[in-house]
Design a protein around this motif. Sequence first.
Motif, short mmCIF file in Angstrom:
data_model
loop_
_atom_site.label_atom_id
_atom_site.label_comp_id
_atom_site.label_asym_id
_atom_site.label_seq_id
_atom_site.Cartn_x
_atom_site.Cartn_y
_atom_site.Cartn_z
N ARG A 76 -19.72 38.03 42.83
CA ARG A 76 -19.49 36.65 43.45
C ARG A 76 -18.44 37.17 44.56
O ARG A 76 -17.30 37.56 44.32
N ALA A 77 -18.89 37.20 45.95
CA ALA A 77 -17.85 37.42 47.00
C ALA A 77 -17.12 36.44 47.28
O ALA A 77 -17.86 35.28 47.69
N VAL A 78 -15.73 36.73 47.28
CA VAL A 78 -15.13 35.46 47.69
C VAL A 78 -15.10 35.39 49.21
O VAL A 78 -14.67 36.35 50.07
N PRO A 79 -15.29 34.33 50.01
CA PRO A 79 -15.33 34.28 51.31
C PRO A 79 -14.08 34.41 52.06
O PRO A 79 -13.10 34.36 51.35
N ASP A 80 -14.26 35.23 53.15
CA ASP A 80 -13.08 35.64 53.98
C ASP A 80 -12.30 34.70 54.11
O ASP A 80 -10.98 34.60 54.06
N ALA A 81 -12.51 33.38 54.43
CA ALA A 81 -11.57 32.10 54.50
C ALA A 81 -10.93 31.92 53.48
O ALA A 81 -9.57 31.33 53.71
N GLU A 82 -11.37 31.95 52.29
CA GLU A 82 -10.58 31.76 50.99
C GLU A 82 -9.24 32.76 50.79
O GLU A 82 -8.63 32.40 50.41
N LEU A 83 -9.77 33.80 51.18
CA LEU A 83 -8.96 35.00 50.93
C LEU A 83 -7.84 35.04 52.05
O LEU A 83 -6.58 35.12 51.73
N GLN A 84 -8.15 34.43 53.16
CA GLN A 84 -7.29 34.24 54.15
C GLN A 84 -6.23 32.92 53.84
O GLN A 84 -4.87 32.98 54.07
N SER A 126 -9.80 24.66 47.26
CA SER A 126 -8.57 24.90 48.10
C SER A 126 -7.60 23.93 47.82
O SER A 126 -6.31 24.13 47.99
N ASP A 127 -7.84 22.71 47.65
CA ASP A 127 -6.91 21.79 47.13
C ASP A 127 -6.21 21.94 45.86
O ASP A 127 -4.92 22.02 45.83
N THR A 183 5.67 29.52 40.25
CA THR A 183 4.63 30.31 40.58
C THR A 183 5.14 31.61 41.17
O THR A 183 6.04 31.70 42.03
N ALA A 184 4.52 32.79 40.77
CA ALA A 184 5.02 34.11 41.23
C ALA A 184 3.93 34.55 42.26
O ALA A 184 4.23 35.31 43.15
N ALA A 185 2.62 34.45 41.94
CA ALA A 185 1.69 35.35 42.45
C ALA A 185 0.43 34.61 42.41
O ALA A 185 -0.07 33.89 41.35
N ILE A 186 -0.75 35.01 43.29
CA ILE A 186 -1.99 34.69 43.37
C ILE A 186 -2.74 36.13 43.00
O ILE A 186 -2.31 37.06 43.65
N MET A 187 -3.57 35.90 41.92
CA MET A 187 -4.42 37.46 41.67
C MET A 187 -5.85 37.11 41.72
O MET A 187 -6.58 36.23 41.08
N VAL A 188 -6.62 37.89 42.67
CA VAL A 188 -8.17 37.57 42.67
C VAL A 188 -8.62 38.92 43.15
O VAL A 188 -8.02 39.97 43.58
N ALA A 237 -12.24 46.23 49.99
CA ALA A 237 -13.09 45.21 50.38
C ALA A 237 -12.12 43.96 50.97
O ALA A 237 -12.81 43.32 51.89
N HIS A 238 -10.92 43.79 50.87
CA HIS A 238 -10.14 42.92 51.50
C HIS A 238 -9.96 43.25 53.07
O HIS A 238 -9.55 42.09 53.76
N GLU A 239 -10.25 44.33 53.29
CA GLU A 239 -10.26 44.46 54.88
C GLU A 239 -11.07 43.67 55.56
O GLU A 239 -11.02 43.59 56.72
N TRP A 240 -12.27 43.46 55.02
CA TRP A 240 -13.20 42.50 55.78
C TRP A 240 -12.50 41.10 56.14
O TRP A 240 -13.18 40.74 57.35
N ALA A 241 -11.78 40.82 55.37
CA ALA A 241 -11.26 39.38 55.76
C ALA A 241 -10.10 39.39 56.66
O ALA A 241 -9.40 38.49 57.00
N GLY A 242 -9.62 40.48 56.81
CA GLY A 242 -8.51 40.91 57.93
C GLY A 242 -7.02 40.49 57.36
O GLY A 242 -6.15 39.82 57.67
#
Length: 391
Positions: free
Chosen positions: A190-198, A164-165, A175-180, A228-233
């Motif tokens: 590899r599932a990205v944890p909800d906290a990381e997507l948030q 995260s740092d 920077t224009a965007a983050i793509m994941v 899938a992003h719906e799980w992270a809200g």
Amino acid sequence: MIASVLPTYNRAPLTFVKGEGTWLIEADGRRFLDLGAGIAVNALGHAHPALVKALTDQAQALWHTSNLYHIPQQEALADRLVAETFADTAFFCNSGTEACELAVKMARKYFYEAGQPKRVEIITFSGSFHGRSSAGIAAAGSEKMTKGFGPLLPGFVHLDLGDSDALEAAITDKTAAIMVEPVQGEGGIRAVPDAELQQMRALCDQHGLLLIMDEVQCGVGRTGRLFAHEWAGVTPDIMMVAKGIGGGFPLGAVLATEKAASGMTAGTHGSTYGGNPLGCAVGSAVLDVVADEAFLAEVNRKAGLMRQRLEGLVAEHPEVFEEVRGAGLMLGLKCKVVNADVVTAGYANELITVPAADNVIRLLPPLTISDDEIAEAVTRLDAIARELTPA
């Protein structure tokens, strides 16, 4: 002498001639239990009657006109996707690779039109896969994807997931965007944890960036939610969709908010085949099934059953398997033996799996797989493990 088909694939010695639900029939008559689903494409299995009907009915009426004209089937599918998701608009193409190309263009064009033409960099992550176009391989950045194909398209910054740092430090005035990918497929389930997507969503909001989700493999019900992003809200600004949306028919899409898409005016992008009547008729039939809450609840139930049985398999064969990964019916077995050996042994046991990075085999069955078929799949994996257990 080179083959008439360009030899870019290392193909298994199998020739399938028919599919029925979760089963593939080889030319010699053998029946294979399909846990690959065409790499998460055949979301409703093989020869699903609703898809066969949609394709047949449309084929008898009209195949193709081009995007020079209104296409009612395209407009109907776009309306449905907008109603079911965060998006305000959709562009249709034929594949995930094409979706990536537009997502990159859309993000950069947004900032150009906003008077910030220097904002062209897109942050991506190790282990990612965004297709095999020039933009896709540059976005992934791995040597396996890029070696020999230079000079690479510039404008991508590659980071490790989970730092995260480093993510926050990488954001600059370029920077224009983050793509994941919410769940990396090719990268080893590899599932990205909800906290990381948030955190990614929060950083994009804080710095005025666009968040691009690549849901080509993990979308369309694969994880038990429509996306899938719906799980992270959280919601993206741009999302890439393909594979399961066509249920086996070549179809892709880019979904976007009105703001993110504001730079894509007439003439800025196009596709000859994208959004043709055939593809969109099938895509609508897929959504009729997959977007139903009862269907998604069944995906979640079956995913829990399959994961439970796979956890037991890992416990039974610790010399062969290390762990179960993933979400929904996008599961992976990290292997201790060579994953390619597990895939090959599967052929002898009439079971189809798909290799991935990090010594993982992917288990991506049709979302319609039955409880009995899940049990049979684990029985066959058990037999494979016994064959491969080190002496």
